[in-house]
Design an enzyme around this catalytic site. Structure first.
Site, PDB file in Angstrom:
ATOM      1  N   HIS A   1       2.354   0.620   2.386  1.00 53.38           N
ATOM      2  CA  HIS A   1       3.278  -0.247   3.111  1.00 53.38           C
ATOM      3  C   HIS A   1       4.190  -1.046   2.182  1.00 53.38           C
ATOM      4  O   HIS A   1       4.680  -2.105   2.561  1.00 53.38           O
ATOM      5  CB  HIS A   1       2.522  -1.191   4.055  1.00 53.38           C
ATOM      6  CG  HIS A   1       1.698  -0.460   5.070  1.00 53.38           C
ATOM      7  ND1 HIS A   1       2.244   0.394   6.001  1.00 53.38           N
ATOM      8  CD2 HIS A   1       0.356  -0.434   5.282  1.00 53.38           C
ATOM      9  CE1 HIS A   1       1.280   0.896   6.750  1.00 53.38           C
ATOM     10  NE2 HIS A   1       0.132   0.411   6.331  1.00 53.38           N
TER      11      HIS A   1
ATOM     12  N   ASP B   1       5.253   4.172  -1.085  1.00 52.53           N
ATOM     13  CA  ASP B   1       5.172   5.195  -0.039  1.00 52.53           C
ATOM     14  C   ASP B   1       6.147   6.333  -0.306  1.00 52.53           C
ATOM     15  O   ASP B   1       5.841   7.502  -0.018  1.00 52.53           O
ATOM     16  CB  ASP B   1       5.449   4.566   1.329  1.00 52.53           C
ATOM     17  CG  ASP B   1       4.272   3.748   1.841  1.00 52.53           C
ATOM     18  OD1 ASP B   1       3.205   3.761   1.183  1.00 52.53           O
ATOM     19  OD2 ASP B   1       4.406   3.087   2.886  1.00 52.53           O
TER      20      ASP B   1
END
Length: 468
Positions: A149, A154
């Site tokens: 996150h 990511d």
């Protein structure tokens, strides 16, 4: 796209919420892959709006962290330079791509790109697995990840998945999947090609409009994009006729199926779209009301929704679209349970005097009309026969909100309902007050949607009193 040096960008964003039209970007992470190698870039972004507390907890990005960060407008050209001309790859790509398109659009820039979703790619390549979220991919393929996150972490994980599959799977297998996923769907000639970039992949309702904005069709689905495009697939004559007439598409995103279903039925009733054939004619809606007859036995009387509040009136049975349907149904029930047609007021006594009903003469009535059956026994059979048709009365003293949260947790709506009538949806409990004073008109389709919801479990209910 037959090697790892094709010009690609792996993108991930963190945002203040899930609605690209209203929420804003808080962080951008990009991994660029080209003939020059792999480059990484990331930045926090000042969203110019507060970050909700639960989003801050999820991402670790606080209001203080973005206070001195550049606004999107300050870095827009830099971001555009990194993205343009490259295949845009992201996990749930419509989310990230949609947010960036909206941010560029606010600046008067029409950003478009070919896109690839690694969720769909994973499903194609590994159909034996049920979960394809990024966390599942990280665990299943042992991908390196520093902190979930956060945008660059990511984006790196998505790139690592790309590298992994090219190292472990046959090239022709990957190419076959990419060929399917990168096909551009065809649109009718009357629609703007940019629609393909704008359609969201979320729950919601969509509306097809024709010339002069004439409503043509209202539909709903768990994936607005998939639902809209399904109407443009060759092979279905009715859908192809609609595709030729449509000139514009609008949509409303919802947290889930409940909101989509309630809004769909409201729009169909209000707009009467030409291609929605199954339209309820609630102005003729009627039911049987159980009450005492002249002999103190139970009988029924046909009542209409225009006369009574079907949401709160007790002892109603059936809900029929017309008087004929109601009478036909009651006759079938009488025949199946040996009920007296005179007692049910489906027949008058012969010659206006005491005498047998026609069902008794055919041995389908147990003789209440000629004194052979006690009234109490007939009452019991009548109640039993009607029991499965009982209209549920509204179980609350007033309007309530039903909270619905998207499966991915980013969108919550409260649907305000009173006596089975849908009044509208809001984003917060405080806004419920604004809708609660509306006139309530019983609606059969909303009744069915909501009673089914309550029969399946206990939805999260918020009362007006709770927020006063």
């Amino acid at each position: 796209m037959n090697n790892l040096h094709t010009s690609l960008v792996f993108v991930d964003l963190e945002t203040t919420g899930a609605n690209a039209a209203g929420d804003r970007i808080t962080e951008i992470g990009i991994v660029e892959v080209s003939e020059l190698g792999v480059r990484e870039w990331s930045t926090l972004v000042n969203p110019e709006t507060p970050i909700p507390e639960f989003i801050a907890r999820l991402t670790g990005i606080s209001n203080a962290m973005v206070e001195t960060a550049p606004r999107f407008g300050d870095i827009a050209m830099q971001v555009l330079e990194r993205l343009k001309g490259r295949l845009f790859i992201a996990h749930n790509v419509r989310f990230d791509y949609g947010f960036l398109r909206h941010e560029f659009k606010r600046l008067g820039i029409d950003f478009r790109s070919d896109v690839l979703c690694t969720v769909k790619l994973s499903r194609k390549l590994f159909p034996q697995h049920h979960k394809h979220n990024l966390g599942a991919l990280v665990e299943r393929h042992q991908l390196p990840v520093e902190s979930r996150h956060r945008a660059l972490a990511d984006a790196r994980a998505i790139h690592a998945f790309w590298v992994k599959i090219h190292a472990e799977l046959p090239g022709e297998t990957i190419q076959a999947s990419l060929g399917e996923l990168l096909q551009t769907p065809s649109l009718p000639a009357g629609l703007d090609p940019s629609l393909l970039d704008d359609l969201p992949e979320t729950h919601g309702v969509y509306l097809f409009l024709g010339d002069n904005d004439v409503p043509l069709y209202v539909g709903k689905g768990a994936n607005i994009r998939r639902g809209v495009l399904s109407h443009f697939t060759p092979g279905n004559d009715k859908k192809m006729q609609l595709a030729q007439e449509v000139r514009h598409v609008e949509w409303i995103e919802t947290a889930g199926d409940l909101g989509a279903s309630l809004i769909e039925t409201r729009l169909i009733k209000a707009l009467r779209p030409l291609h929605n054939r199954q339209l309820r004619r609630d102005r003729e809606l009627c039911a049987w009301k159980l009450e005492r007859g002249a002999n103190d036995g139970l009988t029924v009387r046909l009542v209409r929704a225009q006369e009574l509040d079907f949401g709160s009136e007790p002892e109603l049975y059936g809900l029929f679209p017309s008087q004929k349907k109601a009478v036909d149904s009651l006759r079938e029930i009488a025949a199946a349970h040996g009920l007296c047609l005179i007692q049910l007021q489906l027949e008058a006594p012969p010659n206006g005097k005491h005498g047998p009903c026609s069902a008794y003469q055919l041995h389908n009535c147990k003789g209440l009309c000629v004194g052979k059956e006690p009234v109490g026994q007939h009452d019991i059979r009548l109640i039993t026969a009607l029991s499965r048709m009982k209209v549920q009365t509204w179980p609350f003293p007033g309007p309530v909100g039903i909270r619905e949260t998207a499966s991915w947790g980013g969108l919550t709506e409260i649907h305000l309902v009173d006596r089975w009538c849908y009044l509208g949806s809001v984003k917060s409990e405080i806004e419920m007050q604004e809708l609660s004073g509306q006139q309530v008109v019983f609606d059969l389709d909303s009744y069915k949607i909501l009673t089914r919801l309550f029969s399946q479990g206990k939805p999260e209910v918020v009362t007006i009193k709770d927020v006063e």
